[in-house]
Scaffold this motif. Structure first.
Motif, short mmCIF file in Angstrom:
data_model
loop_
_atom_site.label_atom_id
_atom_site.label_comp_id
_atom_site.label_asym_id
_atom_site.label_seq_id
_atom_site.Cartn_x
_atom_site.Cartn_y
_atom_site.Cartn_z
N PRO A 119 -17.84 3.09 2.18
CA PRO A 119 -17.16 2.75 1.26
C PRO A 119 -18.11 2.59 -0.12
O PRO A 119 -17.15 2.85 -1.59
CB PRO A 119 -17.64 1.22 2.32
N ASN A 120 -19.37 3.23 -0.33
CA ASN A 120 -19.30 3.37 -1.67
C ASN A 120 -19.28 4.13 -2.17
O ASN A 120 -19.06 3.97 -3.10
CB ASN A 120 -21.13 3.46 -1.16
N GLN A 121 -18.87 5.83 -1.69
CA GLN A 121 -17.85 6.24 -2.35
C GLN A 121 -16.57 6.06 -2.79
O GLN A 121 -16.15 6.06 -4.26
CB GLN A 121 -17.84 7.73 -1.37
N ALA A 122 -15.84 5.04 -1.96
CA ALA A 122 -14.67 4.11 -2.23
C ALA A 122 -14.63 3.92 -3.77
O ALA A 122 -13.82 3.58 -4.36
CB ALA A 122 -14.09 3.93 -1.38
N ALA A 123 -15.86 3.11 -4.09
CA ALA A 123 -15.97 2.13 -4.90
C ALA A 123 -16.29 2.65 -6.24
O ALA A 123 -15.33 2.43 -7.21
CB ALA A 123 -17.44 0.44 -4.25
N GLU A 124 -17.16 3.92 -6.00
CA GLU A 124 -17.32 4.26 -7.07
C GLU A 124 -16.56 4.96 -7.40
O GLU A 124 -15.03 5.29 -8.74
CB GLU A 124 -18.17 5.85 -6.90
N ARG A 125 -15.04 5.74 -6.84
CA ARG A 125 -13.98 6.00 -7.22
C ARG A 125 -12.70 5.25 -7.79
O ARG A 125 -12.95 6.14 -8.76
CB ARG A 125 -13.38 7.14 -5.55
N MET A 126 -12.84 4.32 -7.18
CA MET A 126 -11.86 2.54 -7.50
C MET A 126 -12.22 2.68 -8.84
O MET A 126 -11.42 2.67 -9.72
CB MET A 126 -12.42 1.98 -7.18
N ARG A 127 -13.76 2.65 -9.46
CA ARG A 127 -14.68 2.28 -10.50
C ARG A 127 -14.28 3.71 -11.64
O ARG A 127 -13.27 3.26 -12.87
CB ARG A 127 -15.59 1.94 -10.58
N ASP A 128 -13.86 4.82 -11.38
CA ASP A 128 -12.91 5.28 -11.68
C ASP A 128 -11.61 5.48 -12.16
O ASP A 128 -11.25 6.55 -12.89
CB ASP A 128 -13.95 6.61 -11.59
N GLY A 129 -11.40 4.72 -11.62
CA GLY A 129 -9.75 5.66 -11.63
C GLY A 129 -8.72 5.89 -10.34
O GLY A 129 -7.74 5.95 -11.26
N GLY A 130 -9.43 6.08 -9.59
CA GLY A 130 -9.29 7.68 -8.78
C GLY A 130 -8.64 6.33 -7.69
O GLY A 130 -8.53 7.93 -6.67
N LEU A 131 -9.11 5.73 -7.05
CA LEU A 131 -8.23 5.13 -5.37
C LEU A 131 -7.66 3.68 -6.22
O LEU A 131 -8.31 2.88 -7.01
CB LEU A 131 -9.52 4.90 -4.93
N ASP A 132 -6.83 3.57 -5.34
CA ASP A 132 -6.12 1.74 -5.30
C ASP A 132 -7.06 1.02 -4.72
O ASP A 132 -6.70 0.23 -4.74
CB ASP A 132 -4.24 2.01 -4.92
N LEU A 170 0.79 -1.10 0.05
CA LEU A 170 0.26 -0.04 -0.09
C LEU A 170 1.26 1.55 0.31
O LEU A 170 0.07 2.33 -0.44
CB LEU A 170 -1.02 0.30 1.46
N LYS A 171 2.44 1.17 0.26
CA LYS A 171 3.16 2.34 0.55
C LYS A 171 3.24 3.61 -1.36
O LYS A 171 3.03 2.63 -2.01
CB LYS A 171 4.36 1.56 0.64
N GLY A 172 2.27 4.39 -0.78
CA GLY A 172 2.34 5.55 -2.55
C GLY A 172 1.34 5.58 -3.14
O GLY A 172 1.31 6.01 -3.74
N LYS A 173 0.36 4.04 -2.23
CA LYS A 173 -0.80 4.07 -3.24
C LYS A 173 -2.17 5.20 -2.87
O LYS A 173 -1.76 5.61 -1.44
CB LYS A 173 -1.19 2.35 -3.14
N ARG A 174 -2.72 4.99 -3.24
CA ARG A 174 -3.64 5.94 -2.80
C ARG A 174 -5.48 5.02 -2.46
O ARG A 174 -6.03 4.23 -2.80
CB ARG A 174 -4.71 6.60 -4.53
N VAL A 175 -5.41 5.65 -0.93
CA VAL A 175 -6.00 4.71 -0.03
C VAL A 175 -7.00 4.78 1.08
O VAL A 175 -6.74 6.63 1.40
CB VAL A 175 -5.35 3.68 1.21
N SER A 176 -8.25 4.79 0.90
CA SER A 176 -9.53 4.86 1.47
C SER A 176 -9.52 4.37 2.62
O SER A 176 -9.80 3.48 2.69
CB SER A 176 -10.98 4.87 0.55
N LEU A 177 -9.40 5.18 4.18
CA LEU A 177 -9.24 4.47 5.65
C LEU A 177 -10.87 4.16 6.06
O LEU A 177 -11.29 3.93 7.27
CB LEU A 177 -8.17 4.92 5.98
N ASP A 178 -12.02 5.14 5.38
CA ASP A 178 -12.96 4.72 5.78
C ASP A 178 -13.44 6.18 6.20
O ASP A 178 -12.21 6.87 6.56
CB ASP A 178 -13.89 3.46 6.45
N GLU A 179 -14.58 6.73 6.69
CA GLU A 179 -15.03 9.19 6.99
C GLU A 179 -14.40 8.45 7.97
O GLU A 179 -14.50 7.17 9.25
CB GLU A 179 -16.77 9.07 6.85
N PRO A 180 -14.18 9.73 8.76
CA PRO A 180 -13.56 10.32 10.27
C PRO A 180 -15.30 9.31 11.04
O PRO A 180 -15.87 10.38 11.03
CB PRO A 180 -13.96 11.97 9.92
N GLY A 181 -14.66 9.24 12.34
CA GLY A 181 -15.67 9.28 13.12
C GLY A 181 -15.94 7.61 12.84
O GLY A 181 -17.30 6.95 13.86
#
Length: 325
Positions: free
Chosen positions: A178-191, A139-150
């Protein structure tokens, strides 16, 4: 007016009979036991309804399932006495009890007690196939979503990164649902992104089918073992092959969806609830009523317990041979 000794004795007998009757009526007073669940679209709510219906034994014991905002809300409602019990992720219950994680600086909720571990909520580390991430170390150097604050997922994700020796600064961190992260990944904006929940989950199922393919990164080996040793609420888990399109079996970690209560709830009530939960009647209702119901097993009732077991439940588990002593 003077009364004879015999008349006085009669009155005395009448009073003691009335007192005894009052006592027995009090002993038979119904115990109301509310269960805080989650949103009506989630898993906690239907499972809570199934359990409440099966375990209720009116007029002595009446269980009701109530919609809520989930783990954190349920823990707070149990602490305030607004609920007798609720469902919570094992990690959230542990943080509340110890005053750490999401509850850092908010004091310890030392009255929280475990009634039963229900089913595993698996930690999914979802990666785009094109990102070629085979281990947490990748994951080093990759675009990673860790979920929302809280969210509980964010705290868990940080524990996992640290377990593999990765600092948050080592990744290009994002904080999406997670739903937003999945959409971002589908669009190529998240690893990659983290998700904690029962499998299969619709956002990942759709992504696997339409988004150019995914990998679920394993959380296993010495690093995972060390995390489990440090945090008792994590349990070893496996997401079966074929759960998501073109993804084989993956070893991971899970946190239990747990049924928790308060030390202030009488032992006798919790004993009856535990006994009712593991009855044949409830077993049949769980097996027929919900996919997650089949995973609620007596053998794993105490798995990943990060808080003390309620004495009423403890009595039942000792009788059932699940606890020594």
């Amino acid at each position: 007016m003077k009364m004879t000794r015999r008349e006085l004795a009669k009155i005395g007998l009448g009073l003691s009979a009335a007192t005894a009757l009052g006592r027995s009526a009090f002993a038979q007073a119904p115990a109301f036991f509310r269960i805080g669940t989650g949103g009506t679209a989630g898993t906690y709510y239907p499972v809570g309804g199934l359990i409440a219906n099966a375990v209720s034994n009116p007029p002595q014991l009446v269980l009701t399932a109530q919609a809520s905002n989930g783990s954190v809300a349920n823990v707070n409602s149990i602490a305030s006495g607004a609920l007798e019990s609720g469902f919570s992720q094992a990690d959230v219950a542990y943080w509340a009890y110890t005053g750490t994680g999401l509850f850092e600086g908010k004091g310890k909720n030392e009255d929280l007690r475990l009634l039963a571990n229900l089913y595993p909520e698996s930690i999914h580390l979802v990666a785009a196939k094109s990102a070629n991430i085979k281990s947490v170390a990748d994951l080093k150097g990759k675009r990673v979503s860790l979920d929302e604050p809280g969210s509980g997922t964010l705290v868990d994700a940080r524990i996992i990164l640290a377990g593999w020796g990765i600092k948050e600064a080592d990744v290009k961190a994002d904080f999406l649902k997670p739903n937003q992260a999945a959409e971002r990944m589908r669009d190529g904006g998240l690893d990659a992104f983290f998700f904690v929940g029962g499998y299969p989950t619709s956002a990942i199922t759709e992504l696997a089918a339409t988004g150019g393919g995914i990998d679920i990164v394993p959380l296993a080996g010495p690093e995972a073992d060390a995390i489990r040793k440090q945090y008792s609420f994590f349990a070893a888990d496996e997401i079966p092959a074929g759960t998501y399109k073109d993804v084989g079996a993956v070893k991971t970690l899970a946190v239990g969806a747990q049924w928790i209560t308060s030390a202030k709830v009488p032992d006798a009530v919790v004993y009856e609830v535990a006994k009712g939960l593991w009855s044949d009647k409830t077993r049949a209702a769980l097996d027929a009523g919900h996919a997650k119901g089949k995973l609620i097993r007596k053998e794993s009732a105490l798995a990943g317990a990060g808080i003390p077991i309620h004495p009423g439940a403890e009595r039942f588990y000792k009788e059932a041979g699940l606890l020594k002593g």
